[in-house]
Design a protein around this motif. Structure first.
Motif, PDB file in Angstrom:
ATOM      1  N   ILE A  15       0.846  -1.200   0.000  1.00 13.16           N
ATOM      2  CA  ILE A  15       0.000   0.000   0.000  1.00 13.16           C
ATOM      3  C   ILE A  15       0.878   1.245   0.000  1.00 13.16           C
ATOM      4  O   ILE A  15       0.584   2.229  -0.683  1.00 13.16           O
ATOM      5  N   GLY A  16       1.981   1.201   0.773  1.00 10.46           N
ATOM      6  CA  GLY A  16       2.893   2.339   0.823  1.00 10.46           C
ATOM      7  C   GLY A  16       3.520   2.649  -0.527  1.00 10.46           C
ATOM      8  O   GLY A  16       3.762   3.808  -0.860  1.00 10.46           O
ATOM      9  N   GLU A  17       3.771   1.627  -1.312  1.00 13.44           N
ATOM     10  CA  GLU A  17       4.373   1.809  -2.631  1.00 13.44           C
ATOM     11  C   GLU A  17       3.359   2.288  -3.667  1.00 13.44           C
ATOM     12  O   GLU A  17       3.699   3.017  -4.594  1.00 13.44           O
ATOM     13  N   LEU A  54      -5.363  -1.574   7.319  1.00  6.02           N
ATOM     14  CA  LEU A  54      -5.815  -0.185   7.461  1.00  6.02           C
ATOM     15  C   LEU A  54      -5.880   0.237   8.920  1.00  6.02           C
ATOM     16  O   LEU A  54      -5.499   1.358   9.270  1.00  6.02           O
ATOM     17  N   THR A  55      -6.331  -0.664   9.790  1.00  3.22           N
ATOM     18  CA  THR A  55      -6.376  -0.354  11.221  1.00  3.22           C
ATOM     19  C   THR A  55      -4.982  -0.018  11.724  1.00  3.22           C
ATOM     20  O   THR A  55      -4.777   0.970  12.428  1.00  3.22           O
ATOM     21  N   ARG A 124     -11.037   5.542  -2.474  1.00  2.00           N
ATOM     22  CA  ARG A 124     -10.841   4.330  -1.677  1.00  2.00           C
ATOM     23  C   ARG A 124     -10.186   4.658  -0.333  1.00  2.00           C
ATOM     24  O   ARG A 124     -10.544   4.111   0.705  1.00  2.00           O
ATOM     25  N   ALA A 125      -9.227   5.591  -0.346  1.00  3.64           N
ATOM     26  CA  ALA A 125      -8.571   5.997   0.899  1.00  3.64           C
ATOM     27  C   ALA A 125      -9.578   6.676   1.834  1.00  3.64           C
ATOM     28  O   ALA A 125      -9.601   6.401   3.037  1.00  3.64           O
ATOM     29  N   SER A 126     -10.410   7.546   1.278  1.00  2.32           N
ATOM     30  CA  SER A 126     -11.438   8.210   2.094  1.00  2.32           C
ATOM     31  C   SER A 126     -12.427   7.196   2.660  1.00  2.32           C
ATOM     32  O   SER A 126     -12.786   7.251   3.837  1.00  2.32           O
ATOM     33  N   VAL A 130     -13.354   6.113   6.743  1.00  2.00           N
ATOM     34  CA  VAL A 130     -14.705   6.092   7.314  1.00  2.00           C
ATOM     35  C   VAL A 130     -15.065   4.671   7.755  1.00  2.00           C
ATOM     36  O   VAL A 130     -15.639   4.471   8.836  1.00  2.00           O
ATOM     37  N   GLU A 131     -14.709   3.675   6.949  1.00  2.00           N
ATOM     38  CA  GLU A 131     -14.956   2.275   7.332  1.00  2.00           C
ATOM     39  C   GLU A 131     -14.254   1.939   8.641  1.00  2.00           C
ATOM     40  O   GLU A 131     -14.804   1.232   9.482  1.00  2.00           O
ATOM     41  N   TYR A 132     -13.046   2.427   8.790  1.00  2.00           N
ATOM     42  CA  TYR A 132     -12.299   2.180  10.029  1.00  2.00           C
ATOM     43  C   TYR A 132     -13.056   2.756  11.224  1.00  2.00           C
ATOM     44  O   TYR A 132     -13.252   2.079  12.232  1.00  2.00           O
ATOM     45  N   TRP A 133     -13.495   4.010  11.115  1.00  3.11           N
ATOM     46  CA  TRP A 133     -14.215   4.631  12.227  1.00  3.11           C
ATOM     47  C   TRP A 133     -15.491   3.866  12.556  1.00  3.11           C
ATOM     48  O   TRP A 133     -15.779   3.594  13.717  1.00  3.11           O
TER      49      TRP A 133
END
Length: 195
Positions: A15-17, A54-55, A124-126, A130-133
């Motif tokens: 993901i970082g790359e 992501l978490t 997707r990042a946004s 929101v999914e994480y929260w």
């Protein structure tokens, strides 16, 4: 390093790359130097792997995320998280510049694969944030995991609308009406009815 940690490190590096990368089981297993069966043992679904990565990313980059302050009501924590997103967009001239840049990058040019890929990576990042929260709140029992995708899309739509409102000239307090709108949206997400 344990197998689970190697898998998570490999996925985070991927993901970082390239934030547009898809964390396929085969690609992550290969990068981690483990079998696909081993990866599936630790992460039965691609979604489970993505959620855990992501978490960890959010915990690392946003250690004081208000969503984790379980001493406060879920409603207030989620509104504070959404306010953070809006604060990054600024108000007035700053918001107009941000929307102007978005227009020039994604709307004005003829759509092509490069533009779609860049926009979808941003979206997707946004959505992931929101999914994480919502996932944190669901783990606490503050909302059911039912219709998560719809709730995420609803929240993103509200945020987009409010960020446009920040860029437009207004005679009233944008922050007051914004706060009322955020609480209405959060109540819809946390409530029993679907937004």
């Amino acid at each position: 390093m344990h197998t689970r940690e190697r898998i998570l490190q490999a996925a985070a590096e991927m993901i970082g790359e390239d934030v547009t990368t898809t964390l396929s089981v085969r690609a992550v297993a290969s990068r981690a130097g483990v079998s696909t069966g081993s990866l599936r043992f630790h992460f039965p679904t691609q979604r489970a792997l993505q959620d855990e990565v992501l978490t960890r990313i959010y915990q690392h980059f946003i250690p004081d995320d208000p969503i984790r302050d379980s001493a406060r009501p879920a409603r207030d924590r989620l509104v504070d998280c959404l306010r953070q997103v809006l604060a990054a967009a600024g108000v007035g001239d700053e918001a107009r510049k941000a929307w102007g840049a978005a227009y020039q990058s994604f709307i004005a040019p003829e759509p092509n694969d490069k533009i779609r890929t860049a926009y979808l990576a941003h979206e997707r990042a946004s959505a992931g944030r929101v999914e994480y929260w919502l996932g944190v709140l669901a783990d606490e029992g503050a909302l059911p995991r039912k219709d998560f995708a719809k709730k995420v899309q609803f929240v993103l739509t509200v945020l987009n609308g409010l960020s446009v409102q920040r860029a437009l000239p207004s005679g009233e307090s944008v922050l007051q009406s914004e706060t009322e709108t955020l609480y209405t949206a959060v109540d819809a997400v946390l409530g029993s009815g679907s937004p």
